[in-house]
Design a protein around this motif. Structure first.
Motif, PDB file in Angstrom:
ATOM      1  N   MET A   1       0.837  -1.189   0.000  1.00  0.00           N
ATOM      2  CA  MET A   1       0.000   0.000   0.000  1.00  0.00           C
ATOM      3  C   MET A   1       0.879   1.247   0.000  1.00  0.00           C
ATOM      4  O   MET A   1       1.804   1.359   0.802  1.00  0.00           O
ATOM      5  N   ASP A   4       0.739   4.095   3.948  1.00  0.00           N
ATOM      6  CA  ASP A   4       0.340   3.276   5.086  1.00  0.00           C
ATOM      7  C   ASP A   4      -0.527   4.085   6.045  1.00  0.00           C
ATOM      8  O   ASP A   4      -0.242   5.243   6.360  1.00  0.00           O
ATOM      9  N   ASP A  35     -13.017  -4.337  -4.366  1.00  0.00           N
ATOM     10  CA  ASP A  35     -11.722  -4.420  -3.691  1.00  0.00           C
ATOM     11  C   ASP A  35     -10.767  -3.333  -4.219  1.00  0.00           C
ATOM     12  O   ASP A  35     -10.055  -2.687  -3.444  1.00  0.00           O
ATOM     13  N   THR A  38     -11.960   0.107  -2.867  1.00  0.00           N
ATOM     14  CA  THR A  38     -11.651   0.232  -1.444  1.00  0.00           C
ATOM     15  C   THR A  38     -10.162   0.464  -1.218  1.00  0.00           C
ATOM     16  O   THR A  38      -9.761   1.333  -0.440  1.00  0.00           O
ATOM     17  N   ARG A  39      -9.345  -0.300  -1.911  1.00  0.00           N
ATOM     18  CA  ARG A  39      -7.891  -0.215  -1.723  1.00  0.00           C
ATOM     19  C   ARG A  39      -7.353   1.144  -2.185  1.00  0.00           C
ATOM     20  O   ARG A  39      -6.555   1.768  -1.489  1.00  0.00           O
ATOM     21  N   LYS A  40      -7.790   1.594  -3.364  1.00  0.00           N
ATOM     22  CA  LYS A  40      -7.298   2.868  -3.897  1.00  0.00           C
ATOM     23  C   LYS A  40      -7.703   4.048  -3.013  1.00  0.00           C
ATOM     24  O   LYS A  40      -6.919   4.986  -2.816  1.00  0.00           O
ATOM     25  N   LEU A  42      -8.421   3.866   0.259  1.00  0.00           N
ATOM     26  CA  LEU A  42      -7.739   3.761   1.538  1.00  0.00           C
ATOM     27  C   LEU A  42      -6.290   4.227   1.446  1.00  0.00           C
ATOM     28  O   LEU A  42      -5.733   4.793   2.393  1.00  0.00           O
ATOM     29  N   GLU A  43      -5.674   4.009   0.296  1.00  0.00           N
ATOM     30  CA  GLU A  43      -4.309   4.505   0.087  1.00  0.00           C
ATOM     31  C   GLU A  43      -4.240   6.026   0.227  1.00  0.00           C
ATOM     32  O   GLU A  43      -3.185   6.585   0.549  1.00  0.00           O
ATOM     33  N   THR A  47     -11.887   5.878   3.978  1.00  0.00           N
ATOM     34  CA  THR A  47     -12.557   4.604   4.229  1.00  0.00           C
ATOM     35  C   THR A  47     -13.878   4.572   3.460  1.00  0.00           C
ATOM     36  O   THR A  47     -14.464   5.615   3.159  1.00  0.00           O
TER      37      THR A  47
END
Length: 308
Positions: A1, A4, A35, A38-40, A42-43, A47
């Motif tokens: 990620m 962090d 997914d 969400t990941r992009k 959160l980076e 949220t």
């Protein structure tokens, strides 16, 4: 990620809610890419909560009434977007900053804002761009529309076109249904009052109130229109005496040359009143079916921020 999320900066996280319509044209894009989304996000310290809407929007509004979200991501077509914002407006819930995932068949609003056509573009608007003010239309002080309010010829095509055809053929399905309309042109008496004083009367076959330049997939119907000036642009197609002139109107529409057509009239206003049309006509609000009634329409500025 890449970034962090540490204990130190966890309190700085932004909260987003993604509201999607499972019945819109390409809704499966949301679930299959959840997914990634969400990941992009959160980076970048955002949220995400996922919420699936149905015809009952009460729970959706209750969530935003009781829970603070920084970003509201709306997935669907123009109709889904305007319905969600109408529910928030009618309950006096302040709009969060809005992002658009245009997964519907009719996406005029997102196209006008150059949102892009793939999931990476949509995410990038949130993570790399700043939300900016965009106008919206307000009908009788309660119903929001983002792209268009229209009456007359062609306006029922969007909500009458078979959903399976929409998903399979996209815009082609609209055009197929539209050809049949040309054999059944009906004129009606249109009475509009602009900004409380200027009266406009026309024998018309179509009127469209636009937020921006384009509608129904046509990019520059009114070339000098703006989406952040607080003004509506009104396009009226007058009654066609000679049916042989219909092809010329269609060609002018396709070539973004309607302003030079003798059968068209364009107006601009902050507010307008439209009398209920005596004749039987179809109405649409951002491609969804509307009712033929007396309406007061105004354009609202500096209340809605959209990432684009």
């Amino acid at each position: 990620m890449k970034n962090d999320i540490t204990q130190k900066n966890i309190k700085k996280l932004k909260k987003a809610i993604l509201v999607y319509n499972p019945k819109s044209g390409n809704a499966n894009m949301i679930l299959s890419n959840f997914d990634l989304i969400t990941r992009k996000l959160l980076e970048k310290g955002i949220t995400l909560t996922l919420y699936s809407i149905s015809w009952d929007y009460d729970l959706f509004t209750e969530i935003l009434k009781n829970e603070k979200y920084d970003i509201l991501i709306l997935s669907g077509g123009d109709g889904t977007l305007s319905r969600c914002l109408s529910e928030l407006y009618s309950k006096n819930i302040e709009f969060p900053e809005v992002a658009i995932f245009p997964t519907g068949t009719s996406n005029d609003f997102s196209k006008a804002l150059n949102i892009g056509e793939n999931i990476e573009n949509w995410i990038e608007k949130i993570t790399e761009k700043t939300a900016k003010y965009v106008d919206f239309g307000l009908i009788n002080n309660k119903t929001v529309f983002l792209s268009s309010y229209a009456g007359g010829l062609f306006t029922q095509i969007s909500y009458n076109t078979d959903k399976t055809l929409k998903k399979t053929f996209g815009k082609v399905a609209y055009y197929i249904n539209g050809v049949g309309e040309l054999t059944n042109i009906k004129a009606f008496d249109l009475n509009i009052v602009l900004d409380g004083n200027e009266k406009v009367k026309e024998k018309a076959i179509l009127f469209v109130i636009l937020n921006g330049k384009g509608v129904a997939g046509f990019d520059n119907v009114i070339d000098d229109a703006s989406m952040n000036d607080g003004l509506m642009d009104i396009l009226i197609i007058k009654n066609i005496d000679n049916l042989l002139d219909v092809p010329k109107i269609l060609m002018d529409l396709m070539n973004n040359n309607l302003t030079d057509n003798d059968y068209t009239r364009t107006l601009r206003a902050k507010k307008c009143k439209i009398e209920k049309v005596k004749e039987d006509i179809n109405l649409s609000i951002d491609g969804e079916e509307g009712g033929n009634m007396d309406v007061e329409i105004e354009f609202v500025e500096k209340k809605l921020k959209v990432f684009h």
